[in-house]
Design a protein around this motif. Structure first.
Motif, PDB file in Angstrom:
ATOM      1  N   ARG A 140       0.827  -1.220   0.000  1.00  0.00           N
ATOM      2  CA  ARG A 140       0.000   0.000   0.000  1.00  0.00           C
ATOM      3  C   ARG A 140       0.856   1.263   0.000  1.00  0.00           C
ATOM      4  NH1 ARG A 140      -3.998  -0.013   4.822  1.00  0.00           N
ATOM      5  NH2 ARG A 140      -4.511   1.983   3.836  1.00  0.00           N
ATOM      6  N   ASP A 141       2.046   1.181   0.566  1.00  0.00           N
ATOM      7  CA  ASP A 141       2.923   2.352   0.650  1.00  0.00           C
ATOM      8  C   ASP A 141       3.638   2.658  -0.664  1.00  0.00           C
ATOM      9  OD1 ASP A 141       2.238   2.803   3.265  1.00  0.00           O
ATOM     10  OD2 ASP A 141       3.963   1.747   4.113  1.00  0.00           O
ATOM     11  N   MET A 142       3.566   1.749  -1.624  1.00  0.00           N
ATOM     12  CA  MET A 142       4.237   1.992  -2.898  1.00  0.00           C
ATOM     13  C   MET A 142       3.506   3.088  -3.670  1.00  0.00           C
ATOM     14  SD  MET A 142       5.267  -1.846  -4.109  1.00  0.00           S
ATOM     15  CE  MET A 142       6.331  -2.861  -3.074  1.00  0.00           C
ATOM     16  N   PRO A 143       4.239   4.112  -4.149  1.00  0.00           N
ATOM     17  CA  PRO A 143       3.581   5.286  -4.721  1.00  0.00           C
ATOM     18  C   PRO A 143       3.147   5.152  -6.176  1.00  0.00           C
ATOM     19  CG  PRO A 143       5.957   5.610  -4.702  1.00  0.00           C
ATOM     20  CD  PRO A 143       5.701   4.282  -4.039  1.00  0.00           C
ATOM     21  N   GLU A 144       3.645   4.141  -6.902  1.00  0.00           N
ATOM     22  CA  GLU A 144       3.347   4.098  -8.336  1.00  0.00           C
ATOM     23  C   GLU A 144       1.877   3.839  -8.618  1.00  0.00           C
ATOM     24  OE1 GLU A 144       5.566  -0.101  -8.352  1.00  0.00           O
ATOM     25  OE2 GLU A 144       5.823   1.655  -7.087  1.00  0.00           O
ATOM     26  N   SER A 183     -11.235  10.767   1.085  1.00  0.00           N
ATOM     27  CA  SER A 183     -11.259   9.307   1.154  1.00  0.00           C
ATOM     28  C   SER A 183     -11.829   8.670  -0.109  1.00  0.00           C
ATOM     29  CB  SER A 183     -12.083   8.851   2.370  1.00  0.00           C
ATOM     30  OG  SER A 183     -13.433   9.236   2.242  1.00  0.00           O
ATOM     31  N   ARG A 184     -12.370   9.500  -1.020  1.00  0.00           N
ATOM     32  CA  ARG A 184     -12.864   8.952  -2.286  1.00  0.00           C
ATOM     33  C   ARG A 184     -11.721   8.651  -3.263  1.00  0.00           C
ATOM     34  NH1 ARG A 184     -18.415   9.916  -3.243  1.00  0.00           N
ATOM     35  NH2 ARG A 184     -19.409  11.106  -1.599  1.00  0.00           N
ATOM     36  N   ASN A 185     -10.589   9.329  -3.077  1.00  0.00           N
ATOM     37  CA  ASN A 185      -9.480   9.228  -4.013  1.00  0.00           C
ATOM     38  C   ASN A 185      -8.343   8.413  -3.411  1.00  0.00           C
ATOM     39  OD1 ASN A 185     -10.990  11.004  -5.554  1.00  0.00           O
ATOM     40  ND2 ASN A 185      -9.920  12.793  -4.770  1.00  0.00           N
ATOM     41  N   TYR A 186      -7.762   7.507  -4.224  1.00  0.00           N
ATOM     42  CA  TYR A 186      -6.703   6.634  -3.717  1.00  0.00           C
ATOM     43  C   TYR A 186      -5.613   6.521  -4.772  1.00  0.00           C
ATOM     44  CZ  TYR A 186     -10.161   5.346  -0.226  1.00  0.00           C
ATOM     45  OH  TYR A 186     -11.090   5.375   0.784  1.00  0.00           O
ATOM     46  N   LYS A 197       1.290  12.582 -13.536  1.00  0.00           N
ATOM     47  CA  LYS A 197       0.044  13.306 -13.311  1.00  0.00           C
ATOM     48  C   LYS A 197      -0.504  13.057 -11.906  1.00  0.00           C
ATOM     49  CE  LYS A 197      -2.051  11.758 -17.006  1.00  0.00           C
ATOM     50  NZ  LYS A 197      -3.038  11.520 -18.076  1.00  0.00           N
ATOM     51  N   HIS A 198      -0.105  11.937 -11.297  1.00  0.00           N
ATOM     52  CA  HIS A 198      -0.518  11.581  -9.934  1.00  0.00           C
ATOM     53  C   HIS A 198      -2.037  11.507  -9.779  1.00  0.00           C
ATOM     54  CE1 HIS A 198       3.453  11.487  -8.194  1.00  0.00           C
ATOM     55  NE2 HIS A 198       3.726  12.655  -8.741  1.00  0.00           N
ATOM     56  N   ARG A 199      -2.698  11.048 -10.819  1.00  0.00           N
ATOM     57  CA  ARG A 199      -4.123  10.781 -10.655  1.00  0.00           C
ATOM     58  C   ARG A 199      -4.305   9.568  -9.749  1.00  0.00           C
ATOM     59  NH1 ARG A 199      -6.462  11.479 -16.847  1.00  0.00           N
ATOM     60  NH2 ARG A 199      -6.305  13.750 -16.925  1.00  0.00           N
ATOM     61  N   PRO A 200      -5.421   9.484  -9.037  1.00  0.00           N
ATOM     62  CA  PRO A 200      -5.634   8.333  -8.150  1.00  0.00           C
ATOM     63  C   PRO A 200      -5.760   7.041  -8.938  1.00  0.00           C
ATOM     64  CG  PRO A 200      -7.620   9.672  -8.317  1.00  0.00           C
ATOM     65  CD  PRO A 200      -6.526  10.444  -8.985  1.00  0.00           C
ATOM     66  N   LYS A 201      -5.381   5.937  -8.286  1.00  0.00           N
ATOM     67  CA  LYS A 201      -5.475   4.628  -8.941  1.00  0.00           C
ATOM     68  C   LYS A 201      -6.930   4.231  -9.174  1.00  0.00           C
ATOM     69  CE  LYS A 201      -2.795   2.462  -5.883  1.00  0.00           C
ATOM     70  NZ  LYS A 201      -2.015   3.501  -5.171  1.00  0.00           N
ATOM     71  N   TYR A 202      -7.817   4.731  -8.322  1.00  0.00           N
ATOM     72  CA  TYR A 202      -9.239   4.407  -8.445  1.00  0.00           C
ATOM     73  C   TYR A 202     -10.037   5.416  -7.636  1.00  0.00           C
ATOM     74  CZ  TYR A 202      -7.892   2.161  -4.060  1.00  0.00           C
ATOM     75  OH  TYR A 202      -7.373   1.907  -2.821  1.00  0.00           O
TER      76      TYR A 202
END
Length: 319
Positions: free
Chosen positions: A168-172, A316-319, A293-298
């Motif tokens: 979970r801590d991995m930023p990619e 909390s909606r963005n991850y 771009k650092h868009r959330p994964k989901y």
């Protein structure tokens, strides 16, 4: 007693939700285990979310995560890992092709101190010829590129809490769960299982979607295609040298002929190599663009825990 979380990605699996809850609930009750089932609805177009909500009303152990749209299986897995509360977390398909009984063996191994329990396929079950052989090529490529044996690998795994937190801590953004769970290391053991027939419905993986999945995961996890560009460049260089020497020898011996065909073939060969190389480089640049771009994964639109619906703040909606 330790809590075991089961993450179950679901895409158009309305026929399987109730059966999975029944089978896993009976299995864990018989073995005296505390558990939770974390269903992740990956933008299904059928009544999957309705079935998950209904299961939550019947089983207090059910957690449901509703995506705002389809984000893909990898995102669904990591969303489930993010919401799972167990001391150990397993990932499995909700079509029951991963035999539930194997979970008990995996859990006992975790109790004995193993932190990553990998379930490896004894066989790939009933698959089409093209699917089976293309999957074999893909995993051989991944094994060579990463140095990790991924032959007959699957998403069917059980992870200790510390491993889940590390993932979970991995930023990619582009993540390949099947490889990353091996890459992190920790104390690992494997168990073998036979792929079962689907409980209901049909596989959602077409040949085209499998090719896209393979390309995305190869590029996100390894730079091997970039190395192939360099290798192809050297191959073309060697061919050019050979043809150049051959042409020079014929010229000096006085037997040179018009080389129009040779020139055309060389242009086609070099042009093709250049275009393929540019395509590979462009694909990597596109993935780099997605990362920066650092868009959330989901995006999560709703979470239920049993009968309760969890309120989501904007963050909390963005991850």
């Amino acid at each position: 007693m330790s809590l075991l979380s089961i993450v179950l990605p679901a895409y158009n699996e309305e026929e399987n939700i109730e059966k999975v809850c029944e089978v896993l609930g009976r299995l864990f009750s018989q073995n005296g285990m505390e558990y939770e089932l974390v269903f992740v609805n990956d933008g299904s177009k059928d009544r999957t979310w309705e079935k998950i909500r209904k299961a939550g009303e019947q089983y207090p152990q059910v957690t449901g995560i509703q995506f705002s749209r389809n984000f893909g299986k990898e995102s669904a897995i990591f969303a489930g890992l993010g919401q799972a509360r167990g001391d150990a977390v397993a990932v499995m398909d909700c079509d029951l092709q991963h035999p539930p009984e194997t979970l008990i063996e995996m859990y006992r191994l975790w109790e004995n101190g193993y932190e990553v329990v990998e379930a490896v396929k004894s066989s790939r079950g009933k698959e089409g010829f093209l699917h089976k052989h293309s999957a074999g090529i893909f995993y051989r490529m991944m094994s060579r590129a990463t140095g990790i044996d991924m032959q007959n690998a699957s998403d069917f795994k059980l992870l200790d809490r510390k491993v889940v937190d590390a993932l979970r801590d991995m930023p990619e953004r582009n993540m390949f769960f099947r490889a990353l769970s091996s890459w992190v290391g920790y104390k690992t053991v494997t168990v073998r299982f036979e792929v079962q027939e689907r409980n209901a419905g049909e596989s959602k993986w077409s040949t085209a979607s499998l090719i896209r999945y393979a390309l995305t995961n190869i590029v996100s996890f390894t730079s091997m295609p970039m190395q192939l560009v360099t290798i192809s460049g050297f191959v073309v260089l060697m061919l050019a040298l050979i043809l150049g020497i051959q042409t020079l020898v014929k010229y000096l011996s006085g037997s040179a002929v018009e080389g129009f065909t040779t020139v055309i073939l060389l242009l086609l060969l070099i042009g093709s190599a250049i275009m393929i190389s540019l395509g590979i480089i462009g694909y990597y640049l596109a993935k780099i663009y997605d990362e920066v771009k650092h868009r959330p994964k989901y995006l999560i639109s709703e979470i239920i825990r049993g009968r309760e619906t969890e309120e989501l703040s904007g963050q909390s909606r963005n991850y």
